[in-house]
Design an enzyme around this catalytic site. Structure first.
Site, PDB file in Angstrom:
ATOM      1  CG  ASP A   1      -2.318   0.531   1.183  1.00 50.12           C
ATOM      2  OD1 ASP A   1      -2.201   1.994   0.565  1.00 50.12           O
ATOM      3  OD2 ASP A   1      -2.891   0.301   1.185  1.00 50.12           O
TER       4      ASP A   1
ATOM      5  N   GLY B   1       4.611  -0.819  -4.171  1.00 51.71           N
ATOM      6  CA  GLY B   1       3.843  -0.223  -3.874  1.00 51.71           C
ATOM      7  C   GLY B   1       2.447   1.235  -3.868  1.00 51.71           C
ATOM      8  CG  HIS B   2      -1.034   1.701  -3.116  1.00 52.53           C
ATOM      9  ND1 HIS B   2      -2.111   1.796  -2.615  1.00 52.53           N
ATOM     10  CD2 HIS B   2      -0.543   0.288  -3.944  1.00 52.53           C
ATOM     11  CE1 HIS B   2      -3.031   0.169  -3.271  1.00 52.53           C
ATOM     12  NE2 HIS B   2      -1.650  -0.546  -3.385  1.00 52.53           N
ATOM     13  N   GLY B   3       2.747   4.734  -3.418  1.00 47.66           N
ATOM     14  CA  GLY B   3       3.694   5.860  -3.270  1.00 47.66           C
ATOM     15  C   GLY B   3       3.410   6.271  -2.359  1.00 47.66           C
TER      16      GLY B   3
END
Ligand SMILES: *[C@@H]1O[C@H](CO)[C@@H](O)[C@H](O)[C@H]1NC(C)=O
Ligand SMILES: *[C@@H]1O[C@H](CO)[C@@H](O)[C@H](O)[C@H]1NC(C)=O
Length: 394
Positions: free
Chosen positions: A221, A243-245
């Protein structure tokens, strides 16, 4: 203990080093002396509790040693206030119980609460491993599997340095910081597979003067998520992905909420992440804000949404026909290079009732394969400086 310095990466690092040097002159307690067993099977929770009570109660600065080996620890709280500074020196590995439900029923695995002056030193080997695999697998197959635990949580702490620690396979986020001041997280490695649900790297809320430096975050995430009430923070030299940054938000979930301000995100490489840098707010009324933010010197490698402001966030249509009340202003994106996985490399979707103000795009070069990338704006106002590719949509 940590005096007010002007916010600056160098000062924060000096503080981190000072704390480490001080730790050398302390009394030491080993968890093994209190009955902990490094065999990867015996429950060592009580030994950790007893050793913590001695270290925290020590009039002199104390060190709590976790030597080599694998120590099983159940959810526990390292509670202060302590009489002096405490160093938790981890050489070995702390692992979660083999039955994942023991952690999953608790929201937090290792909680640090109300401590003033804490160092967690992982050296080069110190690891915590929540062994989250069966929890993720349960979530994938059966839906309800208890809440799941964050691996480490700092609540109401002041003056914390975490250095060189590795966190593996958290059930939910690896690390969270709430109501804390003066925290430096240096040289961390946070890892969970890209498909593991909700395994954020680091979550921060209601905290002031936080540094995250020199760390590698590969997870399922957000690498780092800054929530309401985060201010005066520096994120520098990070490798993020999968991941989501790095995300500011979700903001504006409630009507009254503390904003996020004075944040610098610099020298980050994003590799194969969904987002690069993102500001996200719910599409519903709120008095919240996001302002004075600098994103600079970033490299995007195959990122789906390299630069994005999304003020229309509203899962499950919980806010029909509403606009975000969150005021986004003075946000700079400077020197951002690399490759986008989508044609739309820059997305600025602001609130119709609260347009973004003072957005700055400077020296940007984001490419989309051999085709030109584009930028899209809605209710976004700002300026463009230097060479900006794709051209800005202001
Ligand atoms: C915009 O934000 C930057 C960075 O935090 C700050 O130095 C500057 O003073 C802000 N400008 C305004 C007009 O508030
Ligand atoms: C932008 O990046 C591409 C790919 O790296 C490069 O070929 C191009 O020369 C760059 N453009 C500018 C103006 O720097």
């Amino acid at each position: 203990m940590v005096k007010v310095f002007p916010l600056n990466i160098n000062n924060l690092i000096v503080i981190s080093l000072l704390l480490l040097v001080c730790a050398k002159t302390s009394v030491a307690y080993s968890v093994v002396a209190f009955g902990a067993r490094p065999d990867g099977r015996t429950d060592s929770t009580q030994a950790f509790h007893k050793a913590w009570a001695w270290a925290c109660g020590s009039v002199k600065p104390a060190t709590l040693d976790v030597p080599q080996g694998r120590f099983v620890v159940q959810p526990m709280s390292f509670t202060g206030p302590c009489k002096n500074r405490v160093t938790l020196r981890i050489k070995g590995t702390i692992i979660g119980p083999s039955d994942y439900r023991v952690l999953a029923r608790s929201n937090v695995w290792l909680q640090f609460y109300n401590i003033n002056g804490l160092i967690i030193d992982g050296g080069t080997t110190g690891t915590i491993d929540a062994r989250g695999q069966p929890f993720w697998s349960c979530r994938r197959h059966y839906g309800y599997c208890y809440n799941g635990a964050q691996s480490i949580s700092f609540v109401s702490c002041n003056g914390v340095v975490v250095r060189g620690l590795k966190s593996m396979n958290s059930q939910k986020s690896h690390m969270s910081i709430k109501n804390c001041n003066n925290v430096a997280l240096n040289y961390l490695t946070l890892r969970a597979p890209s498909g593991s649900p909700n395994t954020d790297g680091i979550n921060i809320q209601h905290s002031n003067r936080i540094l995250i430096y020199g760390s590698v975050i590969k997870t399922g995430d957000d690498c780092i998520a800054l929530g309401p009430g985060t201010k005066n923070m520096v994120i520098n030299k990070i490798a993020c992905g999968p991941g989501h940054g790095i995300s500011i938000g979700s903001m504006g979930n409630s009507l009254r909420e503390d904003g996020v301000h004075n944040i610098v995100v610099a020298n980050v490489v994003f590799t194969g992440t969904i987002y690069g840098v993102r500001i996200k707010s719910w599409a519903r009324p709120s008095n919240s804000f996001v302002r004075n933010i600098i994103f600079r010197n970033l490299v995007m490698r195959n990122v789906y949404y390299p630069i994005i402001i999304d003020q229309k966030y509203c899962p499950n249509n919980q806010c029909p026909h509403q606009n975000s009340g969150v005021k986004v202003s003075n946000v700079s994106f400077i020197n951002i290079k690399g490759t986008s996985r989508r044609k739309e490399a820059i997305t600025l979707t602001c609130s119709p009732s609260n347009p973004c103000k003072g957005i700055k795009l400077q020296d940007i070069n984001l490419t989309f394969g051999s085709k030109p990338a584009v930028s899209t704006c809605s209710y976004a106002r700002g300026i463009s400086r230097g060479k900006v590719i794709p051209p800005s949509c202001f």
